[in-house]
Design a protein around this motif. Structure first.
Motif, PDB file in Angstrom:
ATOM      1  N   GLU B 436     -14.290  10.798  -5.188  1.00 36.58           N
ATOM      2  CA  GLU B 436     -14.428  10.805  -3.743  1.00 36.58           C
ATOM      3  C   GLU B 436     -13.726   9.588  -3.167  1.00 36.58           C
ATOM      4  OE1 GLU B 436     -16.854  10.390  -5.866  1.00 36.58           O
ATOM      5  OE2 GLU B 436     -18.095   8.734  -5.293  1.00 36.58           O
ATOM      6  N   TYR B 437     -13.063   9.774  -2.062  1.00 39.83           N
ATOM      7  CA  TYR B 437     -12.227   8.730  -1.502  1.00 39.83           C
ATOM      8  C   TYR B 437     -13.041   7.867  -0.561  1.00 39.83           C
ATOM      9  CZ  TYR B 437      -8.478   6.566   1.116  1.00 39.83           C
ATOM     10  OH  TYR B 437      -7.652   5.673   1.718  1.00 39.83           O
ATOM     11  N   LYS B 438     -13.664   6.833  -1.136  1.00 40.37           N
ATOM     12  CA  LYS B 438     -14.353   5.895  -0.256  1.00 40.37           C
ATOM     13  C   LYS B 438     -13.418   4.735  -0.039  1.00 40.37           C
ATOM     14  CE  LYS B 438     -18.321   5.404  -2.430  1.00 40.37           C
ATOM     15  NZ  LYS B 438     -19.661   4.991  -2.822  1.00 40.37           N
ATOM     16  N   LYS B 439     -13.328   4.304   1.178  1.00 38.19           N
ATOM     17  CA  LYS B 439     -12.387   3.226   1.436  1.00 38.19           C
ATOM     18  C   LYS B 439     -12.838   1.951   0.743  1.00 38.19           C
ATOM     19  CE  LYS B 439     -10.721   1.871   5.464  1.00 38.19           C
ATOM     20  NZ  LYS B 439      -9.281   1.674   5.558  1.00 38.19           N
ATOM     21  N   VAL B 440     -11.856   1.215   0.258  1.00 42.09           N
ATOM     22  CA  VAL B 440     -12.164  -0.101  -0.295  1.00 42.09           C
ATOM     23  C   VAL B 440     -12.481  -1.027   0.874  1.00 42.09           C
ATOM     24  CG1 VAL B 440     -11.170  -2.029  -1.531  1.00 42.09           C
ATOM     25  CG2 VAL B 440     -10.671   0.269  -2.247  1.00 42.09           C
ATOM     26  N   PRO B 441     -13.586  -1.782   0.825  1.00 40.02           N
ATOM     27  CA  PRO B 441     -13.933  -2.616   1.984  1.00 40.02           C
ATOM     28  C   PRO B 441     -12.878  -3.672   2.266  1.00 40.02           C
ATOM     29  CG  PRO B 441     -15.337  -3.112   0.126  1.00 40.02           C
ATOM     30  CD  PRO B 441     -14.580  -1.898  -0.237  1.00 40.02           C
ATOM     31  N   ALA B 442     -12.817  -4.094   3.529  1.00 37.37           N
ATOM     32  CA  ALA B 442     -11.799  -5.064   3.930  1.00 37.37           C
ATOM     33  C   ALA B 442     -11.965  -6.371   3.191  1.00 37.37           C
ATOM     34  CB  ALA B 442     -11.861  -5.299   5.431  1.00 37.37           C
ATOM     35  N   SER B 443     -13.230  -6.689   2.821  1.00 34.33           N
ATOM     36  CA  SER B 443     -13.439  -7.966   2.130  1.00 34.33           C
ATOM     37  C   SER B 443     -12.755  -7.969   0.777  1.00 34.33           C
ATOM     38  CB  SER B 443     -14.920  -8.224   1.935  1.00 34.33           C
ATOM     39  OG  SER B 443     -15.418  -7.353   0.968  1.00 34.33           O
ATOM     40  N   ALA B 444     -12.386  -6.797   0.254  1.00 30.59           N
ATOM     41  CA  ALA B 444     -11.671  -6.773  -1.009  1.00 30.59           C
ATOM     42  C   ALA B 444     -10.180  -6.678  -0.791  1.00 30.59           C
ATOM     43  CB  ALA B 444     -12.136  -5.592  -1.854  1.00 30.59           C
ATOM     44  N   SER B 445      -9.739  -5.875   0.177  1.00 32.28           N
ATOM     45  CA  SER B 445      -8.299  -5.689   0.284  1.00 32.28           C
ATOM     46  C   SER B 445      -7.611  -6.874   0.919  1.00 32.28           C
ATOM     47  CB  SER B 445      -7.974  -4.408   1.048  1.00 32.28           C
ATOM     48  OG  SER B 445      -8.818  -4.284   2.141  1.00 32.28           O
ATOM     49  N   ILE B 446      -8.305  -7.631   1.775  1.00 32.42           N
ATOM     50  CA  ILE B 446      -7.634  -8.776   2.409  1.00 32.42           C
ATOM     51  C   ILE B 446      -7.247  -9.841   1.383  1.00 32.42           C
ATOM     52  CG2 ILE B 446      -7.926 -10.693   3.990  1.00 32.42           C
ATOM     53  CD1 ILE B 446      -9.367  -8.910   5.819  1.00 32.42           C
ATOM     54  N   PRO B 447      -8.159 -10.316   0.520  1.00 32.76           N
ATOM     55  CA  PRO B 447      -7.703 -11.332  -0.434  1.00 32.76           C
ATOM     56  C   PRO B 447      -6.663 -10.810  -1.408  1.00 32.76           C
ATOM     57  CG  PRO B 447      -9.974 -10.723  -0.874  1.00 32.76           C
ATOM     58  CD  PRO B 447      -9.605 -10.097   0.404  1.00 32.76           C
ATOM     59  N   ILE B 448      -6.791  -9.525  -1.827  1.00 34.08           N
ATOM     60  CA  ILE B 448      -5.804  -8.990  -2.764  1.00 34.08           C
ATOM     61  C   ILE B 448      -4.421  -8.977  -2.118  1.00 34.08           C
ATOM     62  CG2 ILE B 448      -5.149  -6.972  -4.084  1.00 34.08           C
ATOM     63  CD1 ILE B 448      -7.984  -6.289  -4.462  1.00 34.08           C
ATOM     64  N   MET B 449      -4.343  -8.503  -0.876  1.00 32.23           N
ATOM     65  CA  MET B 449      -3.026  -8.446  -0.227  1.00 32.23           C
ATOM     66  C   MET B 449      -2.504  -9.839   0.062  1.00 32.23           C
ATOM     67  SD  MET B 449      -2.307  -5.496  -0.496  1.00 32.23           S
ATOM     68  CE  MET B 449      -0.718  -5.475   0.250  1.00 32.23           C
ATOM     69  N   ALA B 450      -3.412 -10.815   0.354  1.00 35.28           N
ATOM     70  CA  ALA B 450      -2.936 -12.181   0.595  1.00 35.28           C
ATOM     71  C   ALA B 450      -2.280 -12.743  -0.657  1.00 35.28           C
ATOM     72  CB  ALA B 450      -4.099 -13.067   1.038  1.00 35.28           C
ATOM     73  N   LEU B 451      -2.914 -12.516  -1.817  1.00 36.49           N
ATOM     74  CA  LEU B 451      -2.318 -13.011  -3.062  1.00 36.49           C
ATOM     75  C   LEU B 451      -1.011 -12.299  -3.356  1.00 36.49           C
ATOM     76  CD1 LEU B 451      -5.389 -13.474  -5.392  1.00 36.49           C
ATOM     77  CD2 LEU B 451      -4.042 -15.202  -4.273  1.00 36.49           C
ATOM     78  N   VAL B 452      -0.927 -10.997  -3.038  1.00 38.49           N
ATOM     79  CA  VAL B 452       0.325 -10.269  -3.263  1.00 38.49           C
ATOM     80  C   VAL B 452       1.432 -10.850  -2.404  1.00 38.49           C
ATOM     81  CG1 VAL B 452       1.432  -8.060  -2.806  1.00 38.49           C
ATOM     82  CG2 VAL B 452      -0.666  -8.134  -4.077  1.00 38.49           C
ATOM     83  N   VAL B 453       1.077 -11.213  -1.159  1.00 41.35           N
ATOM     84  CA  VAL B 453       2.087 -11.837  -0.286  1.00 41.35           C
ATOM     85  C   VAL B 453       2.591 -13.122  -0.916  1.00 41.35           C
ATOM     86  CG1 VAL B 453       2.291 -13.077   1.900  1.00 41.35           C
ATOM     87  CG2 VAL B 453       1.352 -10.789   1.846  1.00 41.35           C
ATOM     88  N   PHE B 454       1.661 -13.914  -1.511  1.00 40.26           N
ATOM     89  CA  PHE B 454       2.097 -15.146  -2.183  1.00 40.26           C
ATOM     90  C   PHE B 454       3.027 -14.842  -3.341  1.00 40.26           C
ATOM     91  CE2 PHE B 454       0.655 -19.095  -0.767  1.00 40.26           C
ATOM     92  CZ  PHE B 454      -0.471 -18.874  -0.014  1.00 40.26           C
ATOM     93  N   ILE B 455       2.690 -13.788  -4.129  1.00 37.93           N
ATOM     94  CA  ILE B 455       3.517 -13.476  -5.290  1.00 37.93           C
ATOM     95  C   ILE B 455       4.931 -13.128  -4.831  1.00 37.93           C
ATOM     96  CG2 ILE B 455       3.856 -11.869  -7.184  1.00 37.93           C
ATOM     97  CD1 ILE B 455       0.940 -11.602  -7.468  1.00 37.93           C
ATOM     98  N   VAL B 456       5.020 -12.295  -3.786  1.00 35.63           N
ATOM     99  CA  VAL B 456       6.346 -11.876  -3.330  1.00 35.63           C
ATOM    100  C   VAL B 456       7.086 -13.051  -2.691  1.00 35.63           C
ATOM    101  CG1 VAL B 456       7.523 -10.377  -1.723  1.00 35.63           C
ATOM    102  CG2 VAL B 456       5.640  -9.509  -3.036  1.00 35.63           C
ATOM    103  N   ALA B 457       6.376 -13.846  -1.867  1.00 39.41           N
ATOM    104  CA  ALA B 457       7.058 -14.944  -1.164  1.00 39.41           C
ATOM    105  C   ALA B 457       7.584 -15.978  -2.150  1.00 39.41           C
ATOM    106  CB  ALA B 457       6.079 -15.600  -0.191  1.00 39.41           C
ATOM    107  N   LEU B 458       6.745 -16.337  -3.144  1.00 34.02           N
ATOM    108  CA  LEU B 458       7.210 -17.326  -4.116  1.00 34.02           C
ATOM    109  C   LEU B 458       8.309 -16.755  -4.984  1.00 34.02           C
ATOM    110  CD1 LEU B 458       3.963 -19.077  -5.234  1.00 34.02           C
ATOM    111  CD2 LEU B 458       5.826 -20.002  -3.930  1.00 34.02           C
ATOM    112  N   GLY B 459       8.313 -15.432  -5.151  1.00 31.19           N
ATOM    113  CA  GLY B 459       9.375 -14.851  -5.949  1.00 31.19           C
ATOM    114  C   GLY B 459      10.699 -14.860  -5.231  1.00 31.19           C
ATOM    115  N   VAL B 460      10.661 -14.637  -3.894  1.00 29.90           N
ATOM    116  CA  VAL B 460      11.912 -14.592  -3.154  1.00 29.90           C
ATOM    117  C   VAL B 460      12.440 -15.998  -2.874  1.00 29.90           C
ATOM    118  CG1 VAL B 460      12.908 -13.834  -0.986  1.00 29.90           C
ATOM    119  CG2 VAL B 460      11.335 -12.382  -2.191  1.00 29.90           C
ATOM    120  N   TYR B 461      11.514 -16.958  -2.638  1.00 30.94           N
ATOM    121  CA  TYR B 461      11.933 -18.341  -2.378  1.00 30.94           C
ATOM    122  C   TYR B 461      11.317 -19.292  -3.388  1.00 30.94           C
ATOM    123  CZ  TYR B 461      13.267 -16.653   2.209  1.00 30.94           C
ATOM    124  OH  TYR B 461      13.829 -15.980   3.230  1.00 30.94           O
TER     125      TYR B 461
END
Lengths: 85, 488, 233
Positions: B436-461
């Motif tokens: 069943e498709y229950k949305k992942v709560p924002a408290s989980a997706s916000i930190p995960i996406m923030a770390l992903v942004v760091f991974i991509v940003a540090l990779g590009v620069y």
């Protein structure tokens, strides 16, 4: 003369401590093993006193010989008493 | 002076946790977030000024050889910034993820773990390093057993026994060093060690590296890691794989480079690191349980970081530090994402996650990004780390290192194999049953996406980090400079 | 066969250890070198800090940060046990009543309990004047509570007050450190006046810190013992 008496006393305490440690590993009845471990702590406390460290001796006697023995005995009471093969 | 607050703020908040618990039960979840925000801001403010000259913070009112002091250098403050960043992300995630058990105790233990980690990287005294390392280890034992289920308690007991034996060995090593030199200050021991040559010193080195190596999970000592990291709750697995192992590596590096600095030992630890890398990757390939697979992958990456650091040139140590940062970020994202994947699908085996990518797109995308970064694909920070490691190893132009780099490439191929298998399972296989498709709560997706942004940003620069890496590597390698800064 | 191999390995290992440790100067007068910290603490410890027991001044002032770390480790142990026990059920009343102690034991325990608590309090209040200190006194108080559990079972340990005492004592320790940062120049500096030697109120912040540690350790260990006795495994 009294220096050699002190050395004999320290040596015999160390040997008793080693004997107690070997017994703590070998005994099958866990209650006996815990008493042997408390004996090791007691010998260590007396040896610390001979090495002129009374604070450490008090800490070792109270924690090693009293409190951890009591915690072990409570744990043995709630689980099993004899270590099987 | 500010550097003390980095350690004391989480510590004081953790002590006050039972009092806050009387006021309201929900306050406990906000305290780690507040403490980590404070730590992050302080680290970022301190970092520019310590890059030029290291600050020595005196504790207890006595100057260095007689009392304890903190060495706030580029390596210490940078690592404490990384700890607070990952700690902040995981604590926001845990706000929504930890719903059962004694939650205030979880958050108090979590704060103490981070405080111990920060203290260990900032201190300049050997026994103080041991005390803070013990704080980190013991709170991680308690957190692995947090859920109280059978697997968790069994893994925690295994971890506890091995960790306690390791700590005993460290204590004997410190006792030998104190007996020989009469002081516990790392800089003073480093001065006197060049004048003494005796087998007892070798014994002390072996004991210290073995003891700290238990937490760092170097090859023969990593038996606890797969069980502990796979049976813990996912937020704890993230912080253990991301931060606790790195503090162990930092302690081994500090002992090897700053206190002992003997060139011969590096080759042996290099070979141990390579063995760890191979064993970690090969064991990870054969796992079906996804958290165990990620745990073995952590073992492998630790081997790679130790290999890079033991090349013992400034480029090598800098590359090892960049790989450390990249692994901390990526492994945290992977464990945090897998936490919700496992919670939604109900079991930890890889085949139960078939096709879940269509139903939980955000989390799976983050996991894929992190997996590609760990393998070393270009636009991510993992590529920069591995590239710098290869370049540093080949700079010496020796056959020995070329062969070793060949083995590293082999291990990377195996790593790519199992991570691509994971990506294939997430996206390209068909789901066996409907989830069943229950949305992942924002408290989980916000930190995960923030770390992903760091991974991509540090990779590009990656150039943003390069001056910091250079001064941190100099902090670790330059023994004479360290002694001069501490003792004047 | 296995015993033979393990004995041979043990002998080789001990010979190696003996050979290596023989070179380490245990028990020599290494600290007689005047610039080593050990000799400095012995020579000037009492004048600088005012505590008659040099071990106390080392533990609380010179290496006070390590003591803060050790107190934290005990706190972690107590909380960790509480977290793991949270899901376990309490021991039922009728199981406890089967094993109640005899009359002599109950009277003896009730008589001894305040005496042991008094002794423990004496040990940690006089920590800077005689051997002893916060940890030792706290453990003695915890063993008094253990005696209470074993002897008289109808008295209950109030867990909420124990937790409050524990966390207040911890906050006082960290607060004294921060006060040293504010009024002195460094964390955990001894900023109160030194006082006369050998009096109870001497040594600056040392008696206060030891009293806080004594309460904290006693409350924690009593809580650990209570948790172990009252919960099923």
């Amino acid at each position: 003369m009294e220096e050699s008496l002190e050395q004999i006393l320290e040596l015999s305490l160390t040997l008793l401590m080693l004997g107690g440690a070997v017994c703590a590993c070998v005994f099958k009845d866990l209650l006996n093993a815990v008493i042997a471990a408390a004996f090791v702590s007691l010998m260590a406390a007396i040896l610390f006193y001979f090495l002129q460290a009374p604070d450490v001796a008090m800490a070792e006697a109270s924690i090693g010989a009293a409190l951890t023995t009591a915690i072990f005995v409570i744990a043995i009471k709630k689980t099993k008493r004899v270590e099987e093969e | 002076m500010v550097a003390v607050l980095l350690i004391i703020v989480p510590l004081g908040l953790a002590f006050a946790m039972p009092l806050f618990n009387f006021v309201s039960k929900r306050i406990a979840a906000y305290l780690p977030i507040a403490a980590m925000v404070c730590n992050l801001i302080l680290s970022i403010l301190l970092l520019p000024s310590v890059m030029e000259n290291t600050r020595i913070v005196i504790l207890g009112g006595l100057p260095p050889p007689l009392g304890i002091h903190l060495v706030a250098g580029p390596l210490g403050v940078g690592l404490s910034g990384l700890i607070s960043l990952v700690g902040l992300a995981v604590s926001i995630y845990a706000w929504g993820y930890i719903k059962q058990g004694a939650q205030d105790k979880y958050h108090a233990l979590y704060l103490l773990l981070l405080s111990g980690a920060t203290g260990a990287v900032l201190t300049g005294d050997l026994f103080n390093l041991f005390v803070f390392y013990e704080i980190l280890c013991i709170s991680s034992y308690a957190l692995v057993a947090y859920l109280g289920d059978r697997n968790g308690v069994e893994s925690a007991v295994k971890y506890l026994i091995q960790g306690s034996v390791g700590s005993g060995l460290i204590l004997v090593g410190i006792a030998i060093l104190y007996g020989m030199f009469g002081t516990l200050n790392m800089a003073q021991i480093a001065i006197h060690i060049d004048n003494v040559d005796s087998p007892a010193l070798f014994l002390a080195l072996v004991l210290l590296v073995t003891g700290f190596g238990v937490e760092a999970a170097i090859f023969p000592l990593n038996a606890w890691l797969p069980d502990a990291h796979s049976s813990a709750p996912s937020s704890i697995s993230a912080i253990l794989s991301g931060i606790a192992i790195k503090v162990g590596i930092y302690a081994v590096a500090r002992v090897l480079f700053t206190i002992f600095g003997v060139a011969v030992v590096f080759q042996y630890v290099l070979l141990l690191g390579l063995a760890t890398l191979l064993i970690g990757e090969i064991c990870a390939f054969s796992q079906d349980n996804i958290k165990r697979m990620l745990a073995y992958s952590s073992v492998g990456q630790v081997g790679l970081i130790v290999f890079a650091m033991c090349i013992a040139t400034p480029d090598g140590v800098g590359a090892g530090l960049l790989q450390l940062v990249s692994h901390a970020l990526s492994k945290a994202v992977l464990f945090l994402g897998v936490g919700y994947l496992v919670a939604r699908s109900g079991s930890m085996s890889l085949s139960s996650l078939n096709g879940i990518g269509k139903r939980m797109p955000v989390v799976c995308f983050a996991c894929v990004v992190a997996a590609f970064s760990l393998v070393g694909l270009p636009p991510f920070v993992g590529f920069a780390g591995k590239f710098l490691i290869v370049r540093a190893a080949l700079a010496g132009k020796s056959i020995f290192f070329t062969v070793l780099i060949g083995i590293v490439f082999l291990a990377t191929v195996v790593e790519g194999a199992y991570f691509f298998r994971m990506v294939q399972t997430l996206y390209f296989k068909d789901a066996k049953r409907q989830i069943e498709y229950k949305k992942v709560p924002a408290s989980a997706s916000i930190p995960i996406m923030a770390l992903v942004v760091f991974i991509v940003a540090l990779g590009v620069y990656p150039d943003v980090l390069l001056p910091y890496l250079k001064s941190a590597a100099a902090d670790l390698l330059n023994k004479a400079g360290y002694i001069k800064e501490v003792l004047g | 066969m296995r015993i033979l191999i393990s004995c041979v390995l043990l002998v080789i290992l001990s010979l190696g250890l003996v050979f290596a440790l023989e070179q380490a100067p245990f028990g020599s007068n290494q600290i007689d070198n005047a610039d080593k910290p050990g000799r400095f603490y012995l020579n000037q410890g009492m004048e600088k800090t005012g505590a008659a027991n040099v071990v106390t001044s080392v533990v609380v002032t010179y290496r006070g940060f390590d003591t803060l770390g050790e107190v934290t480790i005990l706190f972690i142990a107590a909380i960790g046990l509480g977290a793991v026990f949270h899901s376990r059920k309490k021991v039922k009343r009728y199981e406890k009543e089967k094993q109640s102690a005899s009359l002599i034991l109950q009277t003896g325990c009730r008589f001894l309990f305040p005496l042991i608590v008094l002794f423990g309090t004496y040990v940690f209040i006089h920590g800077h004047l005689s051997p002893g200190g916060g940890f030792q006194g706290g453990v003695i108080i915890a063993s008094a509570f253990l005696l209470l559990f074993l002897g008289c079972e109808e008295k209950k340990i109030p867990m909420k007050s124990m937790n409050t005492v524990e966390s207040l004592a911890g906050i006082i320790f960290v607060g004294i450190g921060l006060a040293g940062l504010y009024w002195g120049e460094s964390f955990l500096e001894n900023f109160l006046p030194r006082g006369m030697d050998y009096m109870l109120l001497s040594g600056g912040v040392i008696p206060i810190i030891y009293i806080a540690i004594g309460f904290k350790v006693g409350a924690e260990l009593a809580g650990i013992v209570a948790g172990l006795i009252e919960r099923n495994p």
